[in-house]
Scaffold this motif. Structure first.
Motif, PDB file in Angstrom:
ATOM      1  N   UNK A 172      56.235 -37.251  -7.836  1.00 52.30           N
ATOM      2  CA  UNK A 172      56.089 -36.498  -9.081  1.00 52.30           C
ATOM      3  C   UNK A 172      56.923 -35.223  -9.014  1.00 52.30           C
ATOM      4  N   UNK A 173      57.320 -34.737 -10.189  1.00 52.00           N
ATOM      5  CA  UNK A 173      58.298 -33.649 -10.237  1.00 52.00           C
ATOM      6  C   UNK A 173      57.875 -32.358  -9.548  1.00 52.00           C
ATOM      7  N   UNK A 174      56.585 -31.939  -9.547  1.00 54.06           N
ATOM      8  CA  UNK A 174      56.269 -30.687  -8.842  1.00 54.06           C
ATOM      9  C   UNK A 174      56.593 -30.757  -7.349  1.00 54.06           C
ATOM     10  N   UNK A 175      56.256 -31.880  -6.704  1.00 58.06           N
ATOM     11  CA  UNK A 175      56.524 -32.000  -5.276  1.00 58.06           C
ATOM     12  C   UNK A 175      58.010 -32.199  -5.010  1.00 58.06           C
ATOM     13  N   UNK A 176      58.702 -32.915  -5.893  1.00 62.34           N
ATOM     14  CA  UNK A 176      60.148 -33.088  -5.734  1.00 62.34           C
ATOM     15  C   UNK A 176      60.846 -31.737  -5.859  1.00 62.34           C
ATOM     16  N   UNK A 177      60.415 -30.925  -6.847  1.00 63.94           N
ATOM     17  CA  UNK A 177      60.986 -29.586  -7.027  1.00 63.94           C
ATOM     18  C   UNK A 177      60.737 -28.720  -5.800  1.00 63.94           C
ATOM     19  N   UNK A 178      59.495 -28.786  -5.269  1.00 69.20           N
ATOM     20  CA  UNK A 178      59.159 -28.009  -4.079  1.00 69.20           C
ATOM     21  C   UNK A 178      60.041 -28.428  -2.906  1.00 69.20           C
ATOM     22  N   UNK A 179      60.255 -29.737  -2.742  1.00 69.48           N
ATOM     23  CA  UNK A 179      61.081 -30.229  -1.644  1.00 69.48           C
ATOM     24  C   UNK A 179      62.522 -29.744  -1.772  1.00 69.48           C
ATOM     25  N   UNK A 180      63.051 -29.762  -2.990  1.00 72.72           N
ATOM     26  CA  UNK A 180      64.422 -29.281  -3.222  1.00 72.72           C
ATOM     27  C   UNK A 180      64.528 -27.793  -2.866  1.00 72.72           C
ATOM     28  N   UNK A 181      63.555 -26.992  -3.300  1.00 72.09           N
ATOM     29  CA  UNK A 181      63.561 -25.563  -2.993  1.00 72.09           C
ATOM     30  C   UNK A 181      63.464 -25.323  -1.483  1.00 72.09           C
ATOM     31  N   UNK A 182      62.676 -26.148  -0.807  1.00 71.15           N
ATOM     32  CA  UNK A 182      62.564 -26.027   0.649  1.00 71.15           C
ATOM     33  C   UNK A 182      63.895 -26.304   1.327  1.00 71.15           C
ATOM     34  N   UNK A 183      64.584 -27.365   0.887  1.00 69.91           N
ATOM     35  CA  UNK A 183      65.879 -27.713   1.463  1.00 69.91           C
ATOM     36  C   UNK A 183      66.881 -26.588   1.225  1.00 69.91           C
ATOM     37  N   UNK A 184      66.889 -26.038   0.013  1.00 67.38           N
ATOM     38  CA  UNK A 184      67.796 -24.932  -0.303  1.00 67.38           C
ATOM     39  C   UNK A 184      67.533 -23.751   0.620  1.00 67.38           C
ATOM     40  N   UNK A 185      66.254 -23.430   0.833  1.00 66.33           N
ATOM     41  CA  UNK A 185      65.914 -22.303   1.704  1.00 66.33           C
ATOM     42  C   UNK A 185      66.325 -22.583   3.149  1.00 66.33           C
ATOM     43  N   UNK A 186      66.036 -23.794   3.633  1.00 65.16           N
ATOM     44  CA  UNK A 186      66.348 -24.126   5.025  1.00 65.16           C
ATOM     45  C   UNK A 186      67.842 -24.063   5.298  1.00 65.16           C
ATOM     46  N   UNK A 187      68.653 -24.370   4.296  1.00 61.87           N
ATOM     47  CA  UNK A 187      70.106 -24.316   4.452  1.00 61.87           C
ATOM     48  C   UNK A 187      70.628 -22.894   4.244  1.00 61.87           C
TER      49      UNK A 187
END
Length: 228
Positions: A172-187
């Motif tokens: 679902x989009x809330x968790x997908x959005x959270x995952x994308x933000x996490x990846x952006x932060x980790x990079x």
């Protein structure tokens, strides 16, 4: 057949964590501001009161958080399921019946040795809840097979727009959005640290974030791309 599982509502966890400490903090402030000065309580007694406060807060918080889930006996009824709470508490007091026509989505998950079925429904008071049991529990496996079989049968008898979906929380989009933000932060953090510098505390926070993020990002990736 009847099955005994654990029913929980994730939406109750945050209030359960906040309310006991908020209420007890108000009590502590009243004691320290009004009772202690009037009674001329010694410093050691103030310390004892503060320690007792923390102990009570921890105890009450654990009790309230534990009440967000409850053992429930589930039985098949015509076109649905009935739920009978075996250990009633402040959050789960009234038995209810759920028909398949009121179910929008049933998602599955496995986490930390437990299997889950997540329900999204039109049922007032239980619009979102999950059923869980220890991993490889035979009762849970039998219940899952029956429910998913009933869902398949129900979906074959209704129009596309009324079918029960089978998306997990990670699809679902809330968790997908959270995952994308996490990846952006980790990079982004290592790049920013290389140019701007960082402290050991910032680096520690980053590695804590890595530990928290990797399982979530992994599940989002697997369930949205590798399972297709």
């Amino acid at each position: 057949m009847q099955f005994v599982l654990t029913l929980g509502k994730n939406s109750l966890i945050v209030p359960a964590l906040i309310l006991p400490s908020a209420i007890m903090t108000a009590v502590l402030v009243l004691l320290l501001e009004f009772v202690v000065p009037l009674a001329q309580v010694a410093d050691w007694a103030v310390l004892a009161i503060s320690l007792a406060y923390f102990a009570v807060v921890i105890f009450l918080t654990l009790q309230v958080v534990g009440s967000t889930s409850c053992r429930v006996e589930i039985a098949e009824v015509e076109n649905g399921m009935s739920f009978h709470f075996l250990d009633e508490n402040i959050f789960h007091r009234k038995d209810f019946t759920l028909s398949y026509s009121d179910i929008y989505n049933i998602g599955e998950d496995n986490d930390k040795g437990y299997d889950f079925l997540y329900f999204t429904t039109a049922k007032q008071g239980y619009k979102k809840f999950h059923l869980t049991a220890k991993e490889n529990d035979q009762g849970f496996g039998a219940f899952r097979a029956i429910v998913l079989g009933k869902v398949e049968s129900y979906n074959s008898s209704v129009s596309v727009q009324h079918r029960i979906a089978s998306k997990t929380i990670y699809q679902k989009w809330p968790m997908i959005t959270l995952a994308v933000l996490m990846v952006v932060f980790l990079v982004a953090y290592p790049l920013a640290a290389a140019f701007l510098g960082s402290s050991w505390l910032d680096d520690l926070k980053y590695w804590v974030m890595v530990v928290v993020s990797v399982p979530i990002v992994g599940k989002v990736y697997y369930q949205n791309f590798r399972q297709q």
